[in-house]
Design an enzyme around this catalytic site. Sequence first.
Site, PDB file in Angstrom:
ATOM      1  N   HIS A 143       0.839  -1.195   0.000  1.00 14.79           N
ATOM      2  CA  HIS A 143       0.000   0.000   0.000  1.00 14.79           C
ATOM      3  C   HIS A 143       0.879   1.252   0.000  1.00 14.79           C
ATOM      4  CE1 HIS A 143      -3.187  -2.812   1.299  1.00 14.79           C
ATOM      5  NE2 HIS A 143      -4.023  -1.910   0.809  1.00 14.79           N
ATOM      6  N   LYS A 147      -0.491   4.702   4.639  1.00 12.91           N
ATOM      7  CA  LYS A 147      -1.347   3.733   5.326  1.00 12.91           C
ATOM      8  C   LYS A 147      -0.702   3.325   6.646  1.00 12.91           C
ATOM      9  CE  LYS A 147      -4.020  -0.498   4.567  1.00 12.91           C
ATOM     10  NZ  LYS A 147      -5.277   0.179   4.936  1.00 12.91           N
TER      11      LYS A 147
END
Length: 240
Positions: A143, A147
């Site tokens: 990600h 995040k």
Amino acid sequence: MRARVLIHGGGKMGRRLRAALTESHEFELAALIAQPRPDGLPDDAWFPTLAECDTDADLLIDFTLTGGPEVAARWCAGHRVPLLSGTTALSDADEAALQHLAKQVPVMWAPNLSYGIALMNALVRSAAGALGGDAGIHVTETHHVHKLDAPSGTALALAETADEARQHAGDSDAITFTSIREGEVVGEHTMSFSFGDEVLEITHKALDRDIFVHGALKAGQWLVKQPPGFYSTRDWLAVD
């Protein structure tokens, strides 16, 4: 008449959801709960907290952080409003609050609202059930650098699916994870099944965050028509 959506959370997903509502034929914005106040919202369409929100809504969509779903569930219980949460990292208190609310109104929690992930979940269930305890399972997820939770909620949910599917096999090795945070990657998940001299990989790549927004609105359309209960994307899309 369009249903009114209350958005809980002013992050990237909340902002994209707000934009998508301007083009929706089924929903309109009731209000946005966020700090600080976003640009372009009238006085009656923004509240800094849910506790200060007194607007009518047909559905609350929650894209917050750990602890946010519990707050949303309390508000929805008091106003009898269905709740769809896409928040990925739930605390025990969050999960308990959602389960309690589900006795009163329809509730869906989905750490990933894409159709592709729902299909991947079904494939993972099938593979893990067939291989049982004979396969080692590893989840790799990548990600963007912003995040915070690792492993991702989607990775944990996929692992839970695999674990449930292979329970009949008795002793099984623990599922392992690799979490990568780089650039602006929307989301990539790979489930690797290693058995003998073979490796089976099932991969999903999200190329645009709007797939989650469109999924949220489609899921919301379905959810508001359901009786009280706790639902997942498996129920919504009827994939197994």
